[in-house]
Scaffold this motif. Structure first.
Motif, PDB file in Angstrom:
ATOM      1  N   LYS A   1       0.824  -1.206   0.000  1.00 45.56           N
ATOM      2  CA  LYS A   1       0.000   0.000   0.000  1.00 45.56           C
ATOM      3  C   LYS A   1       0.860   1.258   0.000  1.00 45.56           C
ATOM      4  CE  LYS A   1      -3.770   2.003  -0.369  1.00 45.56           C
ATOM      5  NZ  LYS A   1      -4.439   1.892  -1.672  1.00 45.56           N
ATOM      6  N   ASN A   2       1.972   1.211   0.709  1.00 40.47           N
ATOM      7  CA  ASN A   2       2.869   2.364   0.744  1.00 40.47           C
ATOM      8  C   ASN A   2       3.470   2.637  -0.632  1.00 40.47           C
ATOM      9  OD1 ASN A   2       4.370   4.438   2.267  1.00 40.47           O
ATOM     10  ND2 ASN A   2       6.148   3.197   1.730  1.00 40.47           N
ATOM     11  N   LEU A   3       3.779   1.574  -1.375  1.00 45.15           N
ATOM     12  CA  LEU A   3       4.290   1.743  -2.738  1.00 45.15           C
ATOM     13  C   LEU A   3       3.256   2.417  -3.634  1.00 45.15           C
ATOM     14  CD1 LEU A   3       6.283  -1.419  -3.884  1.00 45.15           C
ATOM     15  CD2 LEU A   3       7.088   0.938  -3.756  1.00 45.15           C
ATOM     16  N   SER A   4       1.996   2.053  -3.431  1.00 48.38           N
ATOM     17  CA  SER A   4       0.927   2.673  -4.210  1.00 48.38           C
ATOM     18  C   SER A   4       0.840   4.167  -3.922  1.00 48.38           C
ATOM     19  CB  SER A   4      -0.413   2.000  -3.904  1.00 48.38           C
ATOM     20  OG  SER A   4      -1.472   2.634  -4.585  1.00 48.38           O
ATOM     21  N   LYS A   5       1.009   4.528  -2.676  1.00 48.56           N
ATOM     22  CA  LYS A   5       0.908   5.939  -2.290  1.00 48.56           C
ATOM     23  C   LYS A   5       2.088   6.768  -2.777  1.00 48.56           C
ATOM     24  CE  LYS A   5      -1.643   5.093   2.037  1.00 48.56           C
ATOM     25  NZ  LYS A   5      -1.552   5.153   3.513  1.00 48.56           N
ATOM     26  N   THR A   6       3.278   6.166  -2.769  1.00 49.75           N
ATOM     27  CA  THR A   6       4.492   6.962  -2.960  1.00 49.75           C
ATOM     28  C   THR A   6       5.162   6.811  -4.322  1.00 49.75           C
ATOM     29  OG1 THR A   6       5.862   5.196  -2.005  1.00 49.75           O
ATOM     30  CG2 THR A   6       4.989   6.868  -0.490  1.00 49.75           C
ATOM     31  N   LYS A   7       4.856   5.727  -5.048  1.00 46.44           N
ATOM     32  CA  LYS A   7       5.611   5.482  -6.282  1.00 46.44           C
ATOM     33  C   LYS A   7       4.763   4.984  -7.436  1.00 46.44           C
ATOM     34  CE  LYS A   7       9.852   3.241  -7.912  1.00 46.44           C
ATOM     35  NZ  LYS A   7      11.017   2.394  -7.518  1.00 46.44           N
ATOM     36  N   TYR A   8       4.078   3.869  -7.232  1.00 50.72           N
ATOM     37  CA  TYR A   8       3.368   3.238  -8.339  1.00 50.72           C
ATOM     38  C   TYR A   8       1.902   3.648  -8.342  1.00 50.72           C
ATOM     39  CZ  TYR A   8       7.566   0.403  -8.853  1.00 50.72           C
ATOM     40  OH  TYR A   8       8.860  -0.013  -9.045  1.00 50.72           O
ATOM     41  N   ASN A   9       1.649   4.888  -8.755  1.00 49.05           N
ATOM     42  CA  ASN A   9       0.276   5.368  -8.895  1.00 49.05           C
ATOM     43  C   ASN A   9       0.184   6.249 -10.133  1.00 49.05           C
ATOM     44  OD1 ASN A   9       0.492   8.345  -8.108  1.00 49.05           O
ATOM     45  ND2 ASN A   9       1.416   7.351  -6.324  1.00 49.05           N
ATOM     46  N   TRP A  10      -1.042   6.422 -10.633  1.00 47.80           N
ATOM     47  CA  TRP A  10      -1.240   7.129 -11.898  1.00 47.80           C
ATOM     48  C   TRP A  10      -1.013   8.630 -11.769  1.00 47.80           C
ATOM     49  CZ3 TRP A  10      -0.588   6.014 -16.571  1.00 47.80           C
ATOM     50  CH2 TRP A  10      -1.156   6.758 -17.617  1.00 47.80           C
ATOM     51  N   THR A  11      -1.148   9.177 -10.568  1.00 49.72           N
ATOM     52  CA  THR A  11      -0.864  10.599 -10.370  1.00 49.72           C
ATOM     53  C   THR A  11       0.575  10.902 -10.763  1.00 49.72           C
ATOM     54  OG1 THR A  11      -2.468  10.736  -8.569  1.00 49.72           O
ATOM     55  CG2 THR A  11      -0.806  12.480  -8.682  1.00 49.72           C
ATOM     56  N   ILE A  12       1.485  10.006 -10.422  1.00 51.20           N
ATOM     57  CA  ILE A  12       2.902  10.169 -10.772  1.00 51.20           C
ATOM     58  C   ILE A  12       3.171   9.694 -12.195  1.00 51.20           C
ATOM     59  CG2 ILE A  12       5.246   9.403 -10.232  1.00 51.20           C
ATOM     60  CD1 ILE A  12       4.346   9.187  -7.287  1.00 51.20           C
ATOM     61  N   GLU A  13       2.759   8.474 -12.505  1.00 57.00           N
ATOM     62  CA  GLU A  13       3.098   7.864 -13.793  1.00 57.00           C
ATOM     63  C   GLU A  13       2.413   8.565 -14.959  1.00 57.00           C
ATOM     64  OE1 GLU A  13       5.571   4.756 -15.409  1.00 57.00           O
ATOM     65  OE2 GLU A  13       5.330   5.621 -13.408  1.00 57.00           O
ATOM     66  N   GLY A  14       1.186   9.041 -14.734  1.00 58.00           N
ATOM     67  CA  GLY A  14       0.440   9.689 -15.805  1.00 58.00           C
ATOM     68  C   GLY A  14       1.075  10.971 -16.309  1.00 58.00           C
ATOM     69  N   GLN A  15       1.892  11.611 -15.461  1.00 58.23           N
ATOM     70  CA  GLN A  15       2.547  12.845 -15.889  1.00 58.23           C
ATOM     71  C   GLN A  15       3.514  12.606 -17.045  1.00 58.23           C
ATOM     72  OE1 GLN A  15       1.450  15.823 -14.820  1.00 58.23           O
ATOM     73  NE2 GLN A  15      -0.013  14.452 -13.800  1.00 58.23           N
ATOM     74  N   LYS A  16       4.042  11.382 -17.132  1.00 53.83           N
ATOM     75  CA  LYS A  16       4.924  11.056 -18.257  1.00 53.83           C
ATOM     76  C   LYS A  16       4.158  11.148 -19.575  1.00 53.83           C
ATOM     77  CE  LYS A  16       7.631   7.708 -15.543  1.00 53.83           C
ATOM     78  NZ  LYS A  16       8.029   6.270 -15.476  1.00 53.83           N
ATOM     79  N   PHE A  17       2.921  10.662 -19.556  1.00 57.85           N
ATOM     80  CA  PHE A  17       2.101  10.710 -20.766  1.00 57.85           C
ATOM     81  C   PHE A  17       1.784  12.153 -21.147  1.00 57.85           C
ATOM     82  CE2 PHE A  17      -2.182  10.824 -22.702  1.00 57.85           C
ATOM     83  CZ  PHE A  17      -1.882  10.167 -23.888  1.00 57.85           C
ATOM     84  N   ILE A  18       1.396  12.955 -20.171  1.00 55.41           N
ATOM     85  CA  ILE A  18       1.060  14.353 -20.457  1.00 55.41           C
ATOM     86  C   ILE A  18       2.277  15.109 -20.982  1.00 55.41           C
ATOM     87  CG2 ILE A  18       0.372  16.541 -19.401  1.00 55.41           C
ATOM     88  CD1 ILE A  18      -1.926  14.565 -19.901  1.00 55.41           C
TER      89      ILE A  18
END
Length: 423
Positions: free
Chosen positions: A399-416
């Motif tokens: 769950k901590n990984l989801s909050k801090t690293k592997y989530n779309w809020t962070i990863e989606g910025q690469k697409f934008i």
């Protein structure tokens, strides 16, 4: 379905799906984010299974700003018959069909004609293609409209079943070799695809890995258990579009046979027929195990997260049967992280890449080593039974990984950022 030609008052991204929109969470995430960032979004898709239509209707209701162009192929309307006819004819005379671009597409898929009927009316600034078979068509339309052409490598398309480069699907490799170098950008669902494709083809644009992560859903209070039967038992969970043979489930049941405990549940979610259910149940050697194997129907993407949260351990059981299967980092493993499950993952190259970077979330297993799998499951079952911290620590780490690293809020910025860069 809206067939009106779109205006271009805003920058406009047209997403092309490989099939059902509801079965393409990667495209959905990109389209949702693009819409939130102020881009005009249109989506072209096809429906082949009537039972999935309600999921799509709900999705479209939640995203009213999307312009959606969806052809109901399952209704067998006019373009169904023409598309199917061209497909069968092209397969009968492939040498002649290969002289023409549309002939090549007819060999590969009966769907190109419905897609063409929808795409020809859409004038966008970027065409984001998630459908390998339609790549020639999407590229031609982008070129005609002086637009950008983007390609997403969600799978190593030519090697879905191939174990070697020589066994790759030649018709798809021809598409990749011709059109990937012409793309304005390429994204990939696994970082391992980047090196693989750069070695396979020449002059590709920079390939940007964008992982199949999800929006972090936060801490979930479970008010009602719809899957689990006894919350005191250890719950193993696996899901996919289809529950079938040769996907690692057999090895889990064999491991449960070794342990032979009555406090472990195995939950399998996906489309499944009675024959396959009986096949898996027959593998269970004792009544203890058989009574604790449960089959669940497909649910919407929103409901999937809620159901996944109910369980303890997410099973990512890729067996590495092909190049693609070996290199992939699947959706399900990020769904498990998103919902705070401990993870039991087979040691393919793609999954090893992820779990070795995040070892506190669970275990890598040799999918053919039944004794090892049994030991890992029993260790976690004992932790559950004795209220020791090993299992809970894994779930918290996930769950901590989801909050801090592997989530779309962070990863989606690469697409934008890549969209902003090419416009």
């Amino acid at each position: 379905m809206n067939n009106k030609e779109l205006d271009n008052t805003k920058k406009h991204i047209c997403f092309i799906s490989a099939g059902h929109l509801s079965s393409n969470p990667r495209l959905i995430k990109e389209a949702t984010l693009a819409s939130k960032k102020g881009y005009k979004v249109s989506i072209v898709a096809i429906q082949t299974l009537e039972k999935l239509v309600p999921f799509e209707n709900q999705l479209l209701k939640e995203n009213p700003s999307w312009q959606t162009y969806i052809y109901p192929f399952y209704k067998k309307k006019l373009l169904y018959f023409f598309g199917t006819l061209f497909h069968h004819l092209a397969k009968q005379i492939p040498n002649l069909a290969r002289y023409f671009e549309y002939g090549k597409m007819s060999i590969n898929t009966p769907f190109w004609l419905p897609f063409y009927s929808l795409l020809k009316n859409i004038k966008a600034d970027i065409y984001s293609n998630h459908n390998i078979y339609l790549t020639p068509l999407v590229y031609q339309i982008a070129k005609k409209n002086k637009a950008k052409f983007g390609m997403d490598i969600e799978d190593a398309y030519s090697f879905i079943t191939a174990k070697t480069i020589e066994d790759g699907q030649k018709n798809i490799m021809e598409i990749e070799n011709k059109y990937f170098p012409k793309a304005d950008y390429i994204t990939a669902a696994s970082p391992l695809y980047v090196d693989f494709y750069n070695k396979l083809y020449q002059s590709l644009p920079s390939i940007l890995p964008i992982l199949n992560v999800f929006d972090d859903i936060g801490e979930q209070e479970i008010k009602e258990y719809k899957d689990r039967k006894n919350t005191k038992n250890l719950s193993l969970y696996w899901f996919s579009q289809t529950t079938g043979k040769g996907r690692g489930i057999e090895q889990i049941i064999e491991a449960l046979n070794v342990i032979d405990r009555n406090d472990i549940e195995l939950h399998l979610r996906g489309e499944v027929n009675q024959e396959t259910k009986e096949y898996f149940l027959t593998l269970a050697k004792t009544q203890n195990i058989k009574e604790n194997i449960f089959f669940h129907e497909l649910v919407s993407n929103q409901e999937l997260a809620k159901r996944t949260t109910e369980h303890d351990i997410g099973l990512a059981l890729e067996i590495g049967f092909s190049i693609n299967n070996e290199l992939a980092v699947s959706n399900k493993i990020f769904q498990y992280i998103n919902t705070g499950l401990a993870i039991l993952a087979s040691s393919t190259k793609g999954q090893s890449w992820l779990i070795k970077k995040s070892s506190k979330v669970g275990f890598l297993i040799d999918i053919q080593n039944i004794k090892q799998i049994a030991q890992k499951i029993e260790f976690l079952a004992d932790s559950k039974k004795n209220n020791t911290q090993e299992l809970e620590n894994m779930k918290m780490a996930s769950k901590n990984l989801s909050k801090t690293k592997y989530n779309w809020t962070i990863e989606g910025q690469k697409f934008i950022k890549i969209i902003e860069l090419i416009l």
